[in-house]
Scaffold this active site. Structure first.
Site, PDB file in Angstrom:
ATOM      1  CB  ILE A 196      42.521  42.906  38.091  1.00  0.00           C
ATOM      2  CG1 ILE A 196      43.187  41.965  39.351  1.00  0.00           C
ATOM      3  CG2 ILE A 196      43.219  42.277  36.799  1.00  0.00           C
ATOM      4  CD1 ILE A 196      42.831  40.815  39.483  1.00  0.00           C
TER       5      ILE A 196
ATOM      6  CG  LEU B 269      37.787  41.122  37.141  1.00  0.00           C
ATOM      7  CD1 LEU B 269      39.254  41.059  36.956  1.00  0.00           C
ATOM      8  CD2 LEU B 269      37.120  39.704  37.233  1.00  0.00           C
ATOM      9  CG  ASP B 270      37.789  48.745  35.503  1.00  0.00           C
ATOM     10  OD1 ASP B 270      36.712  48.389  34.896  1.00  0.00           O
ATOM     11  OD2 ASP B 270      38.022  49.646  35.723  1.00  0.00           O
ATOM     12  CB  ALA B 271      40.608  43.396  33.132  1.00  0.00           C
TER      13      ALA B 271
ATOM     14  CG  ASN C 198      33.018  47.756  35.490  1.00  0.00           C
ATOM     15  OD1 ASN C 198      31.743  47.838  35.462  1.00  0.00           O
ATOM     16  ND2 ASN C 198      33.633  48.324  34.598  1.00  0.00           N
TER      17      ASN C 198
END
Length: 535
Positions: free
Chosen positions: A310, A377-379, A411
């Site tokens: 993401i 999850l890198d948003a 992250n």
């Protein structure tokens, strides 16, 4: 008072035109202010609150002063002078806005008020001047009563504001740079002045109009330095979501989103992990059960077969996963321009095992019928975190889309300890409400603001640091993680931070202590050495 000249067949008078344009420009500048301020101060609720408050205060003061002077000084020529003075301020914003924002960022104020002086000094004066237009327009109106004149002016100005808001949001920002958008608004003021002056065209006023027009065009035409501390700017644009810059420096290409480094690529070795935190994306391969830990088969992925990212950015993780492992990777990225830039500048292309979706992360999870072994999850950014991707309800949604022993890696950008750690610890506590086991890996050491990888598993079994290190030695996952595993944080204090929910997620307040703090992005060299960079 002389009769007001009619300009259009529909009966629109010069004052009405001026009021309409002032509404367009004031609201357009307000939207534009958010984009100009974001790279320096972020785009938190505090930044937007400062922008809205300053614009309302400046307009109110302009209305008041203009109303006091209107009965004595309201003429069409003075309307033109106000429009031109505003255009001059817009030229200054285009030419020196970034420099002024940087210079005004050092006021010793609490973080939530940090953007207030800059917004006031840069956008207060032109907005104040635009406030004069409406009372002058009411005074020059041909309406028979004060109430009719005032109501008409309010209606015309509000319609202009609607046009400015929609035009800036849906047309200008997605297609033009900040400087060109400023030029559009500036030239709108200049052209309106010429329309009002016709057909008499007083010589001095026309000359002033031409001077402002030249200043506006010149401000855009002055070449900005193509080289900065970021390096050589390869590409730059405004998207509906953020400012996007691609810059090359020393053989490394970096993607900046709203002024912060998001992804980096070694131009000579495109799959090398440049930013240290992306190496931690491989940690989940040490947390899964393996039926065979033989190192004879290279780059094994254990029980991980399908992965969802993401947030795409430069696609460092997705590219490496597809190349290293026998996995299928889906990437969800909300900003279509980020996808296009990744394809054009970071060597990304869809393949049979790499699928790219332009969608919002939570909505994608809600509507998909797929399940995953790993979700990354890198948003998140340092100062702009979509709260809907932080809450307990969202974490439950990720768990529902994971297989029985699935893993979530988030992250985060935060400090591991101290006041600036509040967001990280709140997110850790929130994930702990949903997942049986949660692990934490700060990436840069110390208490500086940095990337922190929080890994949550649906497995009830707790894997110790020693077990992870042993698995790293036994398993061939294509990358050695001994240095990264040394950052394992066993205990995280969460008693003083809230669980984030859809009903209450005070993300901006939790991020506030990070404002003005140095963001350290550790980088790895070609030989594996780690150095600290600044975001």
């Amino acid at each position: 008072m002389s009769a007001i000249r009619q300009r259009f067949s529909g009966g629109v008078s010069s004052p009405e035109l001026a009021v309409f344009v002032s509404g367009v420009v004031s609201m357009g500048l307000e939207i534009l202010a958010g984009r100009m301020v974001a790279p320096q101060f972020g785009s938190s609720i505090y930044t937007w609150g400062s922008i809205i408050g300053v614009f309302l205060a400046a307009l109110s003061l302009g209305y008041y002063q203009g109303g006091k002077r209107a009965s004595r000084r309201a003429t069409e020529e003075r309307l033109v002078r106000v429009l031109l003075a505003t255009g001059g301020f817009v030229a200054v914003l285009i030419l020196a806005g970034d420099m002024l924002l940087a210079g005004l960022s050092g006021f010793p104020l609490p973080p939530r008020f940090a953007s207030l002086p800059a917004v006031t000094i840069l956008f207060g004066p032109p907005t104040y001047l635009l406030g004069f237009i409406s009372p002058y327009g009411a005074e020059l109106s041909k309406k028979e009563s004060t109430g009719a004149a005032s109501g008409h002016v309010y209606a015309v100005g509000t319609i202009g504001s609607i046009v400015g808001a929609f035009g800036a949001t849906f047309l200008l920002i997605p297609t033009l740079s900040v400087s060109l958008i400023g030029l559009v608004f500036g030239l709108l003021l200049v052209s309106t002045s010429l329309v009002i002056l016709a057909p008499t065209f007083p010589r001095r006023t026309v000359l002033a109009t031409l001077v402002v027009g030249v200043l506006l065009v010149g401000a855009v035409a002055v070449p900005s330095a193509g080289y900065s501390v970021r390096g050589e700017t390869v590409y730059q644009t405004q998207t509906p979501y953020q400012e996007l810059v691609v810059a090359d420096l020393g053989g490394t290409r970096t993607l900046y989103l709203d002024g912060q480094p998001h992804s980096a690529m070694d131009l000579d070795d495109r799959n090398r992990h440049v930013f240290e935190y992306t190496r931690y994306f491989h940690v989940p391969f040490l947390l899964t059960d393996w039926t065979n830990e033989s190192t004879e088969a290279p780059h094994q992925s254990g029980d991980i077969d399908r992965v969802l990212f993401i947030g795409g950015g430069g696609f460092t993780g997705p590219k490496r996963f597809v190349d290293d492992y026998d996995v299928t990777v889906d990437v969800v990225e909300i900003d279509p321009e980020v996808i296009r830039v990744a394809e054009s500048y970071f060597g990304v292309e869809e393949r049979p095992r790499l699928n790219i979706y332009n969608a919002e992360g939570r909505e994608f999870l809600r509507t998909t019928d797929r399940t995953y072994d790993l979700i990354v999850l890198d948003a998140y950014k340092k100062d702009k975190v979509p709260f809907q991707l932080t809450t307990r309800e969202f974490m439950q949604l990720t768990a529902d889309r994971l297989d029985e022993d699935g893993i979530l890696l988030a992250n985060l950008i935060s400090a591991p300890t101290g006041p600036a750690s509040q967001f990280y610890r709140a997110e850790y506590r929130t994930m702990d409400q949903v997942y049986p086991q949660v692990y934490s890996f700060p990436t840069s050491g110390g208490s500086v603001v940095q990337n922190i990888e929080v890994v949550a598993t649906k497995s009830d079994e707790r894997v110790s640091q020693a077990q992870l290190e042993a698995r790293d030695e036994r398993r061939d996952i294509g990358i050695g993680l001994s240095t990264e595993l040394a950052d394992y944080q066993a205990e995280v204090e969460t008693g003083d931070v809230p669980v984030l929910t859809d009903d209450r997620a005070p993300v901006d307040a939790l991020l506030e202590p990070m404002a003005g703090r140095r963001y350290v992005v550790s980088q790895t060299g070609p030989g594996g050495n780690v150095t600290a960079g600044t975001g």
